[in-house]
Design an enzyme around this catalytic site. Structure first.
Site, PDB file in Angstrom:
ATOM      1  CG  ASP A  19      -2.020  -1.009   1.158  1.00 56.97           C
ATOM      2  OD1 ASP A  19      -2.055  -1.756   0.171  1.00 56.97           O
ATOM      3  OD2 ASP A  19      -2.837  -1.069   2.092  1.00 56.97           O
ATOM      4  NE  ARG A  46     -16.361  -4.966 -24.505  1.00 55.06           N
ATOM      5  CZ  ARG A  46     -16.323  -6.273 -24.695  1.00 55.06           C
ATOM      6  NH1 ARG A  46     -15.233  -6.958 -24.434  1.00 55.06           N
ATOM      7  NH2 ARG A  46     -17.390  -6.901 -25.140  1.00 55.06           N
ATOM      8  N   GLY A 103      -0.916   4.873 -18.328  1.00 56.52           N
ATOM      9  CA  GLY A 103      -1.621   5.741 -19.275  1.00 56.52           C
ATOM     10  C   GLY A 103      -3.124   5.738 -19.064  1.00 56.52           C
ATOM     11  CB  ALA A 104      -5.205   5.476 -16.028  1.00 59.04           C
ATOM     12  CG  HIS A 163      -5.562 -11.206  -2.235  1.00 57.75           C
ATOM     13  ND1 HIS A 163      -6.900 -10.915  -2.136  1.00 57.75           N
ATOM     14  CD2 HIS A 163      -5.041 -11.060  -0.991  1.00 57.75           C
ATOM     15  CE1 HIS A 163      -7.189 -10.626  -0.867  1.00 57.75           C
ATOM     16  NE2 HIS A 163      -6.074 -10.704  -0.156  1.00 57.75           N
ATOM     17  CB  VAL A 164      -3.694 -10.712  -9.211  1.00 55.82           C
ATOM     18  CG1 VAL A 164      -2.679 -10.574 -10.335  1.00 55.82           C
ATOM     19  CG2 VAL A 164      -4.650 -11.844  -9.501  1.00 55.82           C
TER      20      VAL A 164
END
Ligand code: F6P
Length: 367
Positions: free
Chosen positions: A144, A179, A202-203, A276-277
């Site tokens: 985190d 999408r 690049g969001a 959790h990935v």
């Protein structure tokens, strides 16, 4: 504040090490460093299984350097970890103190996050078999990145890379179908992972708890970003949302779908929760090195007589005590770490204010 120094330790002294709280990639690399440097200075290094839970059960065994050499490139933690409910109770504390005495420990290294360091401090100065007060050292490990006193905690870089890789894959299919994807990433109360991964991947926009937006504001932000991207003929729209944002991702999607249904009927959106990935997988080279450097200094500082500190990754001379071992690693007193962390969580510190401001700035830049 400077790190507290008491009497130096000696060759042959027993030091326990445990990993606690949520695992983070790089914990094994930290254990390896602690085991190897511990051997170098002459300590007898004991690994505690399953965090404080294992400590209460007296599950301690010598660290196996060969096994750790092999494990250092893997995620998870060879020692195991847990979130113990009994340890913070008076009975748990009494048991932990008895185990520490009986095992002959004079020091305990705790690898974990905020809760784990808070737990470690409860044992500070506990009576040991040799009569010296128990010393405590912490290594920051949490994907985190919500601990003060270090610019990066162990595991953050790997988690960020995992998110970016997942987004790269999702962007391929998003562009193929024109999408919109809403990707939810971990970060209990902290948007650091979402924001940094959002920038790197690049969001089109990033939703983090620190901005304190309402459900309506978040839905309006999403609708605005999507409309703008559609007008610009963008083939894919990527939104990263931190788990710490209290509104469910599916609720936000429903709100935005409702707003855009009339105006933009072709908008087609999907949700992916990485969960959790993001916490597993092989640590990056940076995390392995960070863990090694923080572990190295922790062991050497314990040997020299320091206690009640966390090794933090900071610029030279920024805060804490910098030893000759490594100018980038400081000994930050744990009380200072916890005090600053509480302020970081409540939004009442310069770092929290800076993060909040910069997240807003980045939002605008991304749009
Ligand atoms: O603190 C690390 C973290 O992975 C958070 O991002 C997340 O909210 C939490 O742990 C999940 O904990 P658990 O694995 O116990 O469900």
């Amino acid at each position: 504040m400077i790190a507290e120094m008491i009497s130096p330790l000696s060759s042959g002294d027993k030091i326990g090490v445990l990993t606690s709280g949520g695992d983070a990639p790089g914990m094994n690399a930290a254990l390896r460093a602690v085991a190897r440097v511990g051997r170098e200075v002459g300590f007898s290094m004991l690994g505690v299984e399953d965090g404080y839970q294992g400590l209460l059960a007296g599950r301690l065994a010598p660290l196996d350097i060969a096994a750790l050499d092999d494990a250092a490139r893997r995620g998870g933690t060879l020692l195991g970890t847990a979130r113990s409910k009994v340890f913070p109770t008076p009975e748990g504390q009494a048991t932990a103190r008895r185990v520490i005495r009986e095992a002959g420990l004079v020091g305990l290294i705790v690898i974990g996050g905020n809760g784990s360091l808070t737990g470690a401090r409860a044992l500070l100065g506990a009576e040991t078999a040799s009569g010296v007060p128990l010393r405590i050292a912490g290594l920051p490990a949490s994907i985190d990145n919500d601990l003060a006193g270090t610019s990066m905690a162990i595991g953050v870089d790997t988690a960020m890379n995992t998110i970016v890789e997942a987004c790269d894959r999702i962007l391929d299919t998003a562009a193929a179908h024109r999408r919109t994807f809403l990707i939810e990433v971990m970060g209990r109360d902290c948007g650091y992972l979402a924001m940094t991964a959002g920038i790197a991947s690049g969001a089109d926009t990033v939703l983090v708890p620190e901005t304190g937006k309402t459900r309506e504001e978040l839905a309006a932000q999403l609708a605005r970003v999507i409309e703008k991207a559609v007008k610009a003929q963008r083939r894919r729209i990527l939104v990263i949302k931190s788990e710490g944002v209290a509104i469910k991702t599916e609720d936000l999607k429903a709100d935005v779908d409702a707003v855009l249904r009339e105006r933009l009927p072709d908008v087609d959106s999907r949700i992916t929760v990485l969960g959790h990935v993001v916490r597993g997988g092989s640590p990056t080279a940076f995390d392995r090195l960070l863990a090694a450097r923080l572990g190295n200094v922790a062991v050497r500082a314990l040997f020299e007589g320091y206690t009640d500190f966390m090794t933090g990754w900071v610029g030279p001379g920024v805060q804490g005590t910098v030893t000759a071992h490594d100018p980038y690693v400081a000994l930050v007193p744990i009380p200072q770490v916890l005090e600053e962390t509480a302020k970081l969580h409540s939004g009442d510190s310069p770092l929290a204010a800076w993060r909040k401001r910069v997240y807003r700035e980045v939002e605008t830049v991304l749009e």
